[in-house]
Design a protein around this motif. Structure first.
Motif, mmCIF file in Angstrom:
data_model
loop_
_atom_site.group_PDB
_atom_site.id
_atom_site.type_symbol
_atom_site.label_atom_id
_atom_site.label_comp_id
_atom_site.label_asym_id
_atom_site.label_seq_id
_atom_site.Cartn_x
_atom_site.Cartn_y
_atom_site.Cartn_z
ATOM 1 N N SER A 1 0.844 -1.201 0.000
ATOM 2 C CA SER A 1 0.000 0.000 0.000
ATOM 3 C C SER A 1 0.879 1.251 0.000
ATOM 4 C CB SER A 1 -0.881 0.040 1.245
ATOM 5 O OG SER A 1 -1.867 -0.938 1.193
ATOM 6 N N SER B 1 4.201 -8.457 7.861
ATOM 7 C CA SER B 1 5.302 -9.047 7.072
ATOM 8 C C SER B 1 6.368 -8.037 6.673
ATOM 9 C CB SER B 1 4.756 -9.696 5.804
ATOM 10 O OG SER B 1 3.984 -10.801 6.139
ATOM 11 N N ARG C 1 -8.057 0.734 12.452
ATOM 12 C CA ARG C 1 -9.273 0.686 11.631
ATOM 13 C C ARG C 1 -9.190 -0.557 10.743
ATOM 14 N NH1 ARG C 1 -9.694 4.214 14.582
ATOM 15 N NH2 ARG C 1 -10.732 6.232 14.437
ATOM 16 N N ALA D 1 -3.590 -6.047 2.076
ATOM 17 C CA ALA D 1 -3.796 -6.515 3.457
ATOM 18 C C ALA D 1 -3.014 -7.783 3.755
ATOM 19 C CB ALA D 1 -5.285 -6.728 3.700
ATOM 20 N N ARG E 1 -4.634 -11.218 4.660
ATOM 21 C CA ARG E 1 -6.081 -10.988 4.748
ATOM 22 C C ARG E 1 -6.692 -10.563 3.411
ATOM 23 N NH1 ARG E 1 -8.421 -9.559 9.669
ATOM 24 N NH2 ARG E 1 -10.347 -9.124 8.566
ATOM 25 N N GLY F 1 7.581 -13.526 9.980
ATOM 26 C CA GLY F 1 6.203 -13.329 9.510
ATOM 27 C C GLY F 1 5.562 -14.601 8.987
ATOM 28 N N GLN F 2 4.289 -14.460 8.661
ATOM 29 C CA GLN F 2 3.527 -15.558 8.066
ATOM 30 C C GLN F 2 3.551 -15.407 6.550
ATOM 31 O OE1 GLN F 2 3.025 -17.686 10.864
ATOM 32 N NE2 GLN F 2 1.197 -18.181 9.692
ATOM 33 N N ARG F 3 3.832 -16.485 5.857
ATOM 34 C CA ARG F 3 3.673 -16.465 4.400
ATOM 35 C C ARG F 3 2.338 -17.121 4.079
ATOM 36 N NH1 ARG F 3 8.547 -15.996 1.372
ATOM 37 N NH2 ARG F 3 10.417 -16.309 2.618
ATOM 38 N N GLY G 1 7.980 -10.917 -3.279
ATOM 39 C CA GLY G 1 7.523 -10.089 -2.185
ATOM 40 C C GLY G 1 7.918 -8.639 -2.232
ATOM 41 N N ALA G 2 8.372 -8.167 -1.081
ATOM 42 C CA ALA G 2 8.579 -6.737 -0.892
ATOM 43 C C ALA G 2 9.546 -6.144 -1.915
ATOM 44 C CB ALA G 2 9.095 -6.499 0.521
HETATM 45 C C1 LIG Z 1 9.546 -15.262 6.636
HETATM 46 C C2 LIG Z 1 9.461 -14.289 5.486
HETATM 47 C C3 LIG Z 1 10.604 -13.921 4.805
HETATM 48 C C4 LIG Z 1 10.518 -13.012 3.737
HETATM 49 N N1 LIG Z 1 11.669 -12.622 3.131
HETATM 50 C C5 LIG Z 1 11.618 -11.696 2.153
HETATM 51 C C6 LIG Z 1 12.816 -11.213 1.583
HETATM 52 O O1 LIG Z 1 13.918 -11.610 1.969
HETATM 53 N N2 LIG Z 1 12.727 -10.286 0.592
HETATM 54 C C7 LIG Z 1 11.523 -9.825 0.147
HETATM 55 O O2 LIG Z 1 11.520 -9.003 -0.763
HETATM 56 N N3 LIG Z 1 10.363 -10.273 0.674
HETATM 57 C C8 LIG Z 1 10.381 -11.178 1.672
HETATM 58 N N4 LIG Z 1 9.226 -11.623 2.250
HETATM 59 C C9 LIG Z 1 7.938 -11.174 1.693
HETATM 60 C C10 LIG Z 1 7.559 -9.777 2.176
HETATM 61 O O3 LIG Z 1 7.755 -9.644 3.563
HETATM 62 C C11 LIG Z 1 6.104 -9.518 1.833
HETATM 63 O O4 LIG Z 1 5.871 -9.822 0.470
HETATM 64 C C12 LIG Z 1 5.689 -8.080 2.032
HETATM 65 O O5 LIG Z 1 6.113 -7.579 3.281
HETATM 66 C C13 LIG Z 1 4.178 -7.991 1.923
HETATM 67 O O6 LIG Z 1 3.810 -6.643 2.090
HETATM 68 P P1 LIG Z 1 2.282 -6.286 2.213
HETATM 69 O O7 LIG Z 1 2.198 -4.816 2.305
HETATM 70 O O8 LIG Z 1 1.507 -6.977 1.158
HETATM 71 O O9 LIG Z 1 1.804 -7.016 3.573
HETATM 72 P P2 LIG Z 1 2.058 -6.687 5.103
HETATM 73 O O10 LIG Z 1 3.357 -6.083 5.397
HETATM 74 O O11 LIG Z 1 1.704 -7.949 5.843
HETATM 75 O O12 LIG Z 1 0.989 -5.579 5.391
HETATM 76 C C14 LIG Z 1 -0.392 -5.852 5.347
HETATM 77 C C15 LIG Z 1 -1.036 -4.910 6.338
HETATM 78 O O13 LIG Z 1 -2.435 -4.992 6.199
HETATM 79 C C16 LIG Z 1 -3.018 -4.908 7.498
HETATM 80 N N5 LIG Z 1 -4.365 -5.455 7.393
HETATM 81 C C17 LIG Z 1 -4.720 -6.738 7.188
HETATM 82 N N6 LIG Z 1 -6.059 -6.858 7.124
HETATM 83 C C18 LIG Z 1 -6.551 -5.610 7.275
HETATM 84 C C19 LIG Z 1 -7.867 -5.110 7.291
HETATM 85 N N7 LIG Z 1 -8.916 -5.918 7.114
HETATM 86 N N8 LIG Z 1 -8.041 -3.774 7.483
HETATM 87 C C20 LIG Z 1 -6.980 -2.935 7.641
HETATM 88 N N9 LIG Z 1 -5.704 -3.392 7.658
HETATM 89 C C21 LIG Z 1 -5.501 -4.709 7.445
HETATM 90 C C22 LIG Z 1 -2.069 -5.720 8.351
HETATM 91 O O14 LIG Z 1 -2.195 -5.438 9.714
HETATM 92 C C23 LIG Z 1 -0.724 -5.288 7.784
HETATM 93 O O15 LIG Z 1 -0.196 -4.171 8.440
HETATM 94 C C24 LIG Z 1 9.267 -12.502 3.330
HETATM 95 C C25 LIG Z 1 8.116 -12.860 4.034
HETATM 96 C C26 LIG Z 1 8.205 -13.724 5.110
HETATM 97 C C27 LIG Z 1 6.974 -14.058 5.873
#
Ligand SMILES: Cc1cc2nc3c(=O)[nH]c(=O)nc-3n(C[C@H](O)[C@H](O)[C@H](O)COP(=O)(O)OP(=O)(O)OC[C@H]3O[C@@H](n4cnc5c(N)ncnc54)[C@H](O)[C@@H]3O)c2cc1C
Length: 488
Positions: free
Chosen positions: A19, A48, A201, A237, A240, A388-390, A427-428
C-alpha cells in the motif's frame, strides 16, 4: 453503531510495503486525489513488512537458485532470473526518485550486502558453474564471481569455510552488488509523507456501490463501524487480502485459497558472528521443498543493529497474518476452493512432509542444519524467533485441480476499480513493479496517456527490457547504487 459519512478517491487497505508503494505513486501522479490508508493494527509496517518479519533480501536473482532451473539437457534457463533482476532495478529507480525528490528521508533502509550461493557435491558444483556462465551472458549479472578455491570463498564469507571437512566439495558465487533492505523502515518512510492514515481501523467488508465501492470500517477500540465510499480500492492486506476480495464477491478470486507457512529464524547478534559475516549466503532447497525453504545465512542491518539470521524453518501457525486469527483459514473456505485446496495437498505430500519435519525437529537438529552452513559457530550465540507468516497462493487449475503458487499475484476486478495482491514471494523487493502493474490494470488510459511521462521520470526504464540494453543497464545500476549509497 454505523455511520455513512465519508468519501475518498482511493482507499488503501493495509499499512505494509505494498500500500505504501502504491500510495507513493498515486500521490505523485494525482496530488489532488484523497487517499486514505486503513491499518487494523496500532502502527503501520508491523506485519510481514517489518524488518524482523522477513529476511530483507533485495531479491535480484543474484543468489537464489530457484530462478535458474536446469533443463533436461543441462542448459540453464535464466529467463526468470533476468525478469526478477529487471524488476528490482525498477524498485531501485523509484527509491532513487523519491530520495532525490525529498519523499524519502534517507537511504538507510538499504545497505550493500553481497549475495552469495553456496553448494556442495560435484553435481551442484557443476550446476553452479553453469549457472554463473549462463548469467554472465546477461549485462545484469556481469559482477558475479565464482570460486571453488576455499581461500577465495573464505575471503568472501569465512564462517562458511572454517571447520568444513576437507572431503566436502564446495563452490560459491559472489556478487558484491547485492543488498539488504529494511522494508519496515522503507514503509514507514513512505507513509510518513502520507497525510491520511487511519490506524486501528479494520476493513471488514467491501461491497459495490454505484460505480464505486462501499467499505465497512471497524474501529478496533470502540467497535463502531463506518461506511466509506471509495472510487478505487487497493487491498494490500497481506494474508487478509483473500478474505477481503471474497467479501467484495470478486469473481477473479473464485477457487483461490491460501496455505499459511510460518517462518522462524535463528538469530545472532554476537560480535564473533556478525563481525565476520557480511553477506547473504543462499543454499539449495531440499529436493521437493518449496523455493522459500532455501536455507540462507543472512547478514542483516536494521537501524543500528547488525545481526545474522539462519533459516527459515517452518513453524506451526495456521494464521494468515502474524497478528491474525486461527480462524483465518476456515473463514476463507468456500465450496469453490475446498476441492482445489485438497487436490493441491494431495499433490504436494512431500512438501507437507518437509513442513512436518521442520515442525518436529528439535533445537539440536536445527542447530545441526546451521552448522552444515557455518560449521564452527557457537551454539549459545543463537536464539530462535518467529518471523512473519507467508500465505502461499493455492490456485484452481483445470488439469490438476489446484496448484501451489510461490509468486505474488495481482488480482484486478470490476474494470480495475478493485485490486489486490496475494502471495509472498519475491515479495517486498518487487513492490514497485507490483504497484506499476496495479496502476496499469486499474488505470490503463492514464497509464499510457497522461501519466506516462511522469512515470518515466519516476522509473526511467519503465517498458524497457534492460537485459537487451547493456549500456543502459550498466548506467542504471551504477546510478541507483550511487544515489542510494550502495556502491560495492
Ligand atoms: C519469513 C518471510 C521472509 C521473507 N523474506 C523476504 C525477503 O527476503 N525479501 C523480500 O523481498 N520479501 C520477503 N518476504 C515477503 C515480504 O515480507 C512480503 O511480500 C511483504 O512484506 C508484503 O507486504 P504487504 O504490504 O503486502 O503485507 P504486510 O506487510 O503484511 O501488510 C499488510 C497490512 O495490512 C493490514 N491489514 C490486514 N487486514 C486488514 C484489514 N482488514 N483492514 C486494515 N488493515 C488490514 C495488516 O495489519 C498489515 O499491516 C518474506 C516474508 C516472510 C513471511
Amino acid at each position: 453503531m454505523t455511520t455513512h459519512n465519508e468519501t475518498v478517491d482511493v482507499a488503501l487497505i493495509g499499512g505494509g510495503i505494498m500500500s505504501a508503494t502504491l500510495g507513493a505513486f498515486l500521490r505523485n501522479l494525482e496530488p489532488e486525489w484523497s487517499i486514505r490508508v486503513y491499518e487494523r493494527l496500532p502502527e503501520v509496517a508491523i506485519e510481514s513488512s517489518d524488518a524482523w518479519n522477513n529476511a530483507g533480501t533485495g531479491h535480484s536473482a543474484l543468489c537464489e537458485l530457484n530462478y535458474t532451473p536446469a533443463g533436461p539437457d543441462g542448459s540453464i534457463d535464466i529467463t526468470k532470473a533476468v525478469g526478477i533482476n529487471e524488476q528490482f532495478q525498477q524498485s531501485r529507480q523509484f527509491w532513487r526518485y523519491l530520495l532525490e525528490a525529498g519523499q524519502l528521508h534517507d537511504s538507510s533502509f538499504i545497505n550493500q550486502c553481497p549475495h552469495m550461493t553456496l553448494v556442495r557435491g560435484s553435481d551442484d558444483v557443476d550446476y553452479l558453474r553453469r549457472r554463473v556462465d549462463a548469467l554472465h551472458t546477461s549485462p545484469l549479472f556481469q559482477s558475479m564471481e565464482y570460486a571453488t578455491d576455499r581461500d577465495r570463498i573464505s575471503e568472501w564469507a569465512p564462517l562458511i569455510v572454517e571447520g568444513r571437512p576437507a572431503s566436502d566439495t564446495i563452490a560459491a558465487s559472489f556478487d558484491a552488488t547485492g543488498t539488504d533492505v529494511d522494508f519496515g523502515s522503507l514503509t514507514r518512510q513512505l507513509l510518513a509523507h502520507h497525510e491520511d492514515i487511519a490506524v486501528n481501523r479494520e476493513v471488514v467488508g467491501i461491497e459495490p456501490a454505484d460505480s464505486a465501492w462501499r467499505l465497512s470500517v471497524r474501529n478496533t477500540f470502540t467497535h463502531a463501524t463506518t461506511k466509506v465510499r471509495a472510487r478505487f480500492v487497493f487491498v494490500g492486506a497481506g494474508g487478509r487480502a483473500l478474505e477481503l476480495l471474497q467479501t467484495a464477491n470478486a469473481p477473479e478470486i473464485r477457487g483461490y485459497s491460501l496455505l499459511p507457512i510460518a517462518g522462524h529464524f535463528l538469530r545472532s547478534t554476537a560480535p564473533e558472528v556478525v563481525d565476520r559475516h557480511h553477506a547473504k549466503v543462499y543454499g539449495k532447497a531440499p529436493i521437493g521443498a518449496p523455493p522459500m525453504s532455501m536455507p540462507h545465512l543472512d547478514a542483516r542491518i536494521i537501524g543500528d543493529t547488525k545481526a545474522v539470521l539462519f533459516g527459515p524453518y517452518a513453524g506451526a501457525n495456521p494464521k494468515f497474518l502474524k497478528n491474525g486469527s486461527v480462524f483465518d483459514m476456515p473463514r476463507t473456505l468456500r465450496p469453490a476452493n475446498v476441492l482445489p485446496f485438497a487436490r493441491m495437498g494431495l499433490a504436494n505430500l512431500n512438501l507437507l512432509g518437509l513442513l512436518v519435519g521442520d515442525l518436529t525437529s528439535t533445537p539440536a537438529q536445527k542447530l545441526k542444519q546451521l552448522k552444515e552452513f557455518a560449521p564452527t559457530v557457537g551454539d549459545d550465540h543463537w536464539e530462535m524467533y518467529a518471523a512473519g507468516q507467508r500465505a502461499q497462493i493455492v490456485k484452481p487449475d483445470r488439469k490438476r485441480g489446484g496448484v501451489l503458487q510461490f509468486g505474488t499475484e495481482v488480482i484486478s476486478s470490476s474494470g480495475g476499480s478493485l485490486a489486490g495482491v496475494l502471495g509472498a514471494s519475491p515479495g517486498a523487493s518487487t513492490a514497485v513493479p507490483i504497484a506499476l502493474s496495479v496502476l496499469q490494470q486499474s488505470f490503463p488510459r492514464k497509464f499510457s496517456g497522461s501519466w506516462a511521462e511522469a512515470l518515466r521520470t519516476m522509473v526511467p526504464t519503465l517498458g524497457v527490457a534492460l537485459n537487451d540494453e547493456p549500456e543502459l543497464a550498466a548506467a542504471t545500476m551504477a546510478g541507483t547504487a550511487k544515489a542510494l549509497g550502495i556502491e560495492p
